[in-house]
Design a protein around this motif. Structure first.
Motif, PDB file in Angstrom:
ATOM      1  N   LYS A   1       0.991  -1.313   0.051  1.00  0.00           N
ATOM      2  CA  LYS A   1       0.114  -0.187  -0.062  1.00  0.00           C
ATOM      3  C   LYS A   1       0.983   1.216   0.096  1.00  0.00           C
ATOM      4  O   LYS A   1       2.144   1.420   0.356  1.00  0.00           O
ATOM      5  N   PRO A   2       0.362   2.442  -0.446  1.00  0.00           N
ATOM      6  CA  PRO A   2       1.168   3.683  -0.521  1.00  0.00           C
ATOM      7  C   PRO A   2       1.954   4.018   0.703  1.00  0.00           C
ATOM      8  O   PRO A   2       3.204   4.177   0.800  1.00  0.00           O
TER       9      PRO A   2
ATOM     10  N   LYS B   1       5.951   4.105   1.103  1.00  0.00           N
ATOM     11  CA  LYS B   1       6.717   5.313   1.828  1.00  0.00           C
ATOM     12  C   LYS B   1       7.637   5.180   2.909  1.00  0.00           C
ATOM     13  O   LYS B   1       8.636   5.534   2.867  1.00  0.00           O
TER      14      LYS B   1
ATOM     15  N   ASP C   1       4.643  12.231  -2.507  1.00  0.00           N
ATOM     16  CA  ASP C   1       3.275  11.725  -2.743  1.00  0.00           C
ATOM     17  C   ASP C   1       2.579  12.204  -3.941  1.00  0.00           C
ATOM     18  O   ASP C   1       1.963  12.962  -4.012  1.00  0.00           O
TER      19      ASP C   1
ATOM     20  N   LEU D   1      -1.177   9.905  -3.920  1.00  0.00           N
ATOM     21  CA  LEU D   1      -1.444   9.231  -2.724  1.00  0.00           C
ATOM     22  C   LEU D   1      -2.653   8.257  -2.712  1.00  0.00           C
ATOM     23  O   LEU D   1      -2.577   7.155  -2.734  1.00  0.00           O
TER      24      LEU D   1
ATOM     25  N   GLY E   1      -2.959   5.601  -5.466  1.00  0.00           N
ATOM     26  CA  GLY E   1      -1.913   4.473  -4.889  1.00  0.00           C
ATOM     27  C   GLY E   1      -0.402   4.785  -5.566  1.00  0.00           C
ATOM     28  O   GLY E   1       0.578   3.877  -5.405  1.00  0.00           O
ATOM     29  N   THR E   2      -0.137   5.827  -6.047  1.00  0.00           N
ATOM     30  CA  THR E   2       1.075   6.176  -6.537  1.00  0.00           C
ATOM     31  C   THR E   2       2.220   7.019  -5.729  1.00  0.00           C
ATOM     32  O   THR E   2       1.816   8.191  -5.352  1.00  0.00           O
ATOM     33  N   ILE E   3       3.199   6.515  -5.536  1.00  0.00           N
ATOM     34  CA  ILE E   3       4.255   7.126  -4.687  1.00  0.00           C
ATOM     35  C   ILE E   3       5.417   7.336  -5.641  1.00  0.00           C
ATOM     36  O   ILE E   3       5.818   6.165  -6.371  1.00  0.00           O
TER      37      ILE E   3
ATOM     38  N   THR F   1       3.306   2.062  -7.930  1.00  0.00           N
ATOM     39  CA  THR F   1       1.868   2.149  -7.576  1.00  0.00           C
ATOM     40  C   THR F   1       1.172   0.827  -7.095  1.00  0.00           C
ATOM     41  O   THR F   1       1.536  -0.411  -7.692  1.00  0.00           O
ATOM     42  N   THR F   2       0.378   0.934  -6.210  1.00  0.00           N
ATOM     43  CA  THR F   2      -0.069  -0.180  -5.622  1.00  0.00           C
ATOM     44  C   THR F   2      -1.017  -0.789  -6.815  1.00  0.00           C
ATOM     45  O   THR F   2      -1.636  -0.253  -7.514  1.00  0.00           O
TER      46      THR F   2
END
Ligand code: CTP
Length: 481
Positions: free
Chosen positions: A49-50, A54, A62, A65, A68-70, A82-83
């Motif tokens: 998960k994001p 992190k 972020d 966020l 799902g993209t960090i 990305t999750t």
């Protein structure tokens, strides 16, 4: 299948795996690697998960966020992690308006647009290709993942993306996918101008810009560029032409080849996406030229007249083409001012055929600006070669001569602009006691005109005495009136 992942990508995947998650390189980078091309960027998909992502990396951003993209920063590079997710419909280029995270890679791949973009890879599992992307690459096919209508409903931009990938890769669009694109074409009308512009420009700059023809045949240009449809539907009964305005336009666009713009050898030509040239300048020039060819005859349909002999004419079409180009580039394609200016000037002057004497050509250069000419010459050649054979040799000979005189003028260092005149406005104000403004402008213009006719006159003492005479004659005129 082994993919040689960059070191950073291995580090990111390894870090996630060591923490008990799954992680893969995914999408465009996998596709590009398989195609033997250098991936633009490496995206990573993960079961983490994001917030978990992190916590595993020192420097992150972020980026999206809630989608799902960090972004993970390693050295100077940035990687999107990305999750795994299942999307709702998209609201912009990258983010669906709602997402659900999933622990299942296959579900993440299932929501992607095309089979060739729905493959994932890591060193542990090798290639994950649940939707036969490899096979479609082998066959040269753009095929939606699963039901094409569903994929296009989620994000209508994918309709245009299908044609863009076909144009970049020289692939064909699979039948069901094409049918869905055709059926749902109107939904492209809901997509923002910027997103359309990005995809459309990629298509126009691709090795297969003739994909424009398929856009027309599928009714898609009718939604995003109806002016092009008018061109496709306007014949040119004129000995200089062999095609409709639209077909001529397609050929003229094809005649602008990156290799000519960048001056690169064919071996170096990596024909994909952006232009492989070393120089940003070359890339821009290529873009200006392809856009100029797209618009150069767009005014023709509205300018059509047919004479008593049944010959079609399109008088003054460059002016209308320019106006159309300006509106479309600014308002629809949201291009920057420089692009609008350069492309519009090229469109406006594409038919320029000056009398071939140096004086006259110097006048044209001073009017249009010397920087534009190298581009204008390419536009004119691309245009000629997309016309009928009629008088082609003569046209190309004229073109050779025009370009030769231009080159000579530059080599001689002839004055071709006000800035290159041996005197300036301050000289006139100081030496002749002029009050500036209009009178100075008038005199400088007259002097420039003279010098353009005979560059040997560009000499300070001579120009000042001439200016003096001109002042005198103006005074006398005033006195007399
Ligand atoms: N994607 C998608 N639908 C979209 C946009 C993107 O399914 N409308 C997915 C695809 O799997 C795609 C990935 O997200 O491969 C990355 O998208 P993007 O960066 O836009 O395109 P690339 O495939 O990387 O291609 P390019 O780099 O040429 O733009």
């Amino acid at each position: 299948m082994h993919i040689d992942l960059p070191k950073d990508v291995k580090i990111i995947i390894g870090t996630l795996e060591n923490a008990g998650f799954e992680a893969y390189a995914v999408g465009g980078c996998v596709r590009d690697f398989i195609l033997g091309r250098v991936p633009k960027d490496w995206d990573i998909t993960t079961s983490a998960k994001p917030l978990e992502v992190k916590s595993l990396f020192r420097r992150t951003v972020d980026t999206g966020l809630k989608h799902g993209t960090i972004t993970v920063l390693l050295g100077k590079e940035a990687y999107e992690v990305t999750t795994y997710r299942i999307d709702g419909t998209y609201e912009d280029s990258r983010h669906p308006s709602s997402v659900t995270f999933t622990p299942n890679l296959s579900e993440d791949l299932r929501r992607r647009d095309f089979t060739i973009n729905a493959m994932a890879y890591n060193d542990r599992e090798g290639l994950v290709d649940d939707f036969s992307g490899m096979e479609d690459i082998r066959l040269g096919i753009i095929r939606a993942v699963g039901n094409p209508e569903e994929r296009f409903h989620e994000d209508a931009l994918r309709i245009l993306r299908a044609f863009r990938f076909a144009a970049q890769l020289g692939f064909r669009i699979e039948e069901e996918t094409e049918k869905a694109a055709r059926d749902l074409r109107e939904t492209l009308g809901n997509i923002s101008a910027e997103r359309i512009r990005d995809e459309f420009t990629k298509l126009l700059l691709s090795p297969h810009p003739e994909t424009l023809r398929s856009l027309y045949q599928c009714g898609i240009s009718a939604v995003i560029l109806p002016e092009f449809d008018r061109c496709m539907e306007t014949d040119q009964k004129n000995p200089h032409h062999a095609y409709s305005v639209g077909e001529h336009t397609i050929r003229a666009i094809q005649n602008i080849r990156e290799i000519d713009v960048a001056g690169e050898s064919p071996e170096n030509r990596e024909a994909y996406g952006t232009i492989p040239s070393e120089s940003e300048e070359d890339r821009k020039r290529f873009r200006y030229l392809r856009l100029a060819m797209l618009f150069h005859d767009m005014g023709k349909p509205a300018c059509l007249t047919t004479d008593d002999e049944g010959i079609d004419h399109f008088y003054r079409h460059p002016d209308l083409s320019e106006r159309m180009a300006r509106t479309i580039l600014k308002e629809r394609l949201k291009e920057d001012n420089k692009t609008v200016d350069v492309v519009c000037s090229l469109v406006r002057y594409h038919d320029l055929k000056p009398k071939l004497d140096p004086g006259n050509i110097r006048k044209q250069i001073s009017k249009i600006g010397k920087e534009l000419f190298p581009l204008l010459f390419q536009v004119q050649r691309a245009d000629i070669l997309a016309q009928s054979d009629y008088q082609r040799e003569e046209k190309l000979q004229y073109q050779d001569r025009f370009e030769e005189i231009y080159r000579q003028i530059l080599e001689e260092g002839d004055c071709v602009s006000m800035q290159e005149l041996a005197i300036n406005g301050n000289d006139l104000i100081r030496d002749l006691n002029l009050k500036g403004g209009k009178e100075v402008g008038r005199i400088l213009n007259e002097l420039l005109d003279m010098v353009l006719g005979d560059p040997s006159l560009n000499e300070r003492g001579f120009l000042l005495s001439k200016a003096q005479e001109m002042c005198g004659s103006a005074d006398r005129k005033e006195e007399g009136s």
